[in-house]
Design an enzyme around this catalytic site. Structure first.
Site, PDB file in Angstrom:
ATOM      1  N   SER A   1       3.674   2.534  -7.309  1.00 45.00           N
ATOM      2  CA  SER A   1       3.312   3.037  -5.984  1.00 45.00           C
ATOM      3  C   SER A   1       2.722   4.432  -6.077  1.00 45.00           C
ATOM      4  CB  SER A   1       4.539   3.069  -5.077  1.00 45.00           C
ATOM      5  OG  SER A   1       4.203   3.747  -3.877  1.00 45.00           O
TER       6      SER A   1
ATOM      7  N   MET B   1       2.228   4.121   6.013  1.00 46.45           N
ATOM      8  CA  MET B   1       3.291   4.320   7.012  1.00 46.45           C
ATOM      9  C   MET B   1       2.722   5.054   8.219  1.00 46.45           C
ATOM     10  SD  MET B   1       6.439   5.391   4.564  1.00 46.45           S
ATOM     11  CE  MET B   1       6.651   4.633   2.935  1.00 46.45           C
TER      12      MET B   1
ATOM     13  N   HIS C   1      -0.066  -0.042  -5.926  1.00 45.76           N
ATOM     14  CA  HIS C   1       0.632  -0.278  -4.659  1.00 45.76           C
ATOM     15  C   HIS C   1       0.418   0.938  -3.755  1.00 45.76           C
ATOM     16  CE1 HIS C   1       3.709  -2.273  -2.194  1.00 45.76           C
ATOM     17  NE2 HIS C   1       4.231  -1.079  -1.979  1.00 45.76           N
TER      18      HIS C   1
ATOM     19  N   MET D   1      11.980  -6.328   0.357  1.00 39.35           N
ATOM     20  CA  MET D   1      12.346  -4.906   0.303  1.00 39.35           C
ATOM     21  C   MET D   1      13.776  -4.772  -0.208  1.00 39.35           C
ATOM     22  SD  MET D   1       9.772  -2.976   1.226  1.00 39.35           S
ATOM     23  CE  MET D   1      10.735  -1.481   1.053  1.00 39.35           C
TER      24      MET D   1
ATOM     25  N   MET E   1       3.486  -0.563   6.508  1.00 39.43           N
ATOM     26  CA  MET E   1       4.750  -0.362   7.233  1.00 39.43           C
ATOM     27  C   MET E   1       4.373   0.284   8.559  1.00 39.43           C
ATOM     28  SD  MET E   1       6.853   0.766   3.866  1.00 39.43           S
ATOM     29  CE  MET E   1       5.293   1.056   3.030  1.00 39.43           C
TER      30      MET E   1
ATOM     31  N   HIS F   1       0.522  -2.075   1.370  1.00 33.07           N
ATOM     32  CA  HIS F   1       1.767  -2.470   2.045  1.00 33.07           C
ATOM     33  C   HIS F   1       1.836  -1.711   3.369  1.00 33.07           C
ATOM     34  CE1 HIS F   1       6.498  -2.195   1.818  1.00 33.07           C
ATOM     35  NE2 HIS F   1       6.084  -2.920   2.843  1.00 33.07           N
TER      36      HIS F   1
HETATM   37  C1  DX5 Z   1       9.363   2.240   0.444  1.00 29.84           C
HETATM   38  C2  DX5 Z   1       8.019   1.814  -0.139  1.00 29.84           C
HETATM   39  C3  DX5 Z   1       8.111   1.668  -1.607  1.00 29.84           C
HETATM   40  C4  DX5 Z   1       8.538   2.922  -2.318  1.00 29.84           C
HETATM   41  C5  DX5 Z   1       8.977   2.578  -3.700  1.00 29.84           C
HETATM   42  O1  DX5 Z   1       9.251   2.357   1.803  1.00 29.84           O
HETATM   43  O2  DX5 Z   1       7.616   0.571   0.403  1.00 29.84           O
HETATM   44  O3  DX5 Z   1       6.930   1.115  -2.147  1.00 29.84           O
HETATM   45  O4  DX5 Z   1       7.567   3.920  -2.326  1.00 29.84           O
HETATM   46  O5  DX5 Z   1       9.473   3.754  -4.297  1.00 29.84           O
HETATM   47  P1  DX5 Z   1      10.730   3.711  -5.255  1.00 29.84           P
HETATM   48  O6  DX5 Z   1      10.357   2.828  -6.403  1.00 29.84           O
HETATM   49  O7  DX5 Z   1      10.879   5.160  -5.630  1.00 29.84           O
HETATM   50  O8  DX5 Z   1      11.897   3.174  -4.471  1.00 29.84           O
HETATM   51 ZN    ZN Z   2       5.856  -0.495  -0.688  1.00 28.77          ZN
END
Ligand code: DX5
Ligand code: ZN
Length: 220
Positions: A7, A36, A32, A136, A67, A65
């Protein structure tokens, strides 16, 4: 086959090109991108202009992704920005069938993400139309959170359901994934792994990507 999708959320936002180079050197399969909106989750991150800039800077496919609330309003913008995959949160979808169709029509591979507490039942009908499901393993909003262990049971049940109804489905895990727990997640049916902190929080991020792959492949 294992897919690694580090990510970019955990990279240095002033040096995204360097972050992309780390992913390429480490042999990542996808980038990734955590989008948000400050409404669906209590954080604001990346939008289509940054995705377009990433697209110009790497050949790796962009795994976006969302959100965000009202994801339908943004499908075209992410397609134009060059996203290869688009994942929406089932909790934010009001007409999931229409949204999945629109993502596919826009030329992207459609996926649905489930929060830790969201039951699998919400996907049973739509499963055959999906390219991937993102399970998730933290509550979305931030990187660096602790993995929630009870989700592994849901992952197992999803893998069984997919074996029965959609063997090609890609099952992706996101949140608190590390070289400590990735083998267990592969055993439970996961094949695609997002990692933020485990890559960019490591002293040597390139080595961390390779270590994640080695740990995952050891469980195949
Ligand atoms: C969380 C995101 C993830 C996150 C993963 O809301 O969707 O993709 O950035 O980060 P780690 O691997 O640090 O949990
Ligand atoms: Zn994510």
């Amino acid at each position: 086959v294992i897919e690694l999708a580090p990510s970019i959320l955990s990279a240095d936002f002033a040096r995204l090109a360097d972050g992309l180079q780390i992913l390429e050197q480490g042999g990542a399969d996808l980038v990734h991108v955590d989008v948000m909106d400050g409404h669906f989750v209590p954080n604001l991150t990346i939008g289509p202009p940054v995705v377009a800039a990433l697209r110009r800077t790497t050949e790796l496919p962009l795994d976006c992704h969302l959100m965000i609330e009202r994801p339908d309003a943004w499908i075209e913008a992410f397609a134009n920005a060059g996203a290869a995959r688009l994942t929406i949160q089932v909790e934010a979808a009001t007409h999931l069938d229409r949204t999945i169709g629109a993502i596919r029509d826009a030329g992207m591979a459609p996926g649905v993400a489930l929060n830790p507490a969201t039951p699998l039942a919400s996907l049973e009908e739509i499963l055959p139309r999906l390219h991937h499901v993102l399970v998730m393993t933290v509550n979305p909003g931030f990187s660096g959170q602790a993995f929630i262990p009870y989700v592994v049971d849901k992952l197992r049940r999803l893998a069984e359901l997919a074996a029965d109804r959609h063997p090609e489905l890609v099952i992706q895990l996101d949140g608190g994934v590390s070289s400590e727990n990735i083998a267990k997640l592969v055993e439970a049916g996961g094949r695609s792994f997002v990692a933020g902190n485990a890559v960019f929080g490591a002293p040597d991020p390139v080595a961390a990507i390779r270590q994640l792959r080695a740990a995952a492949e050891s469980a195949l």
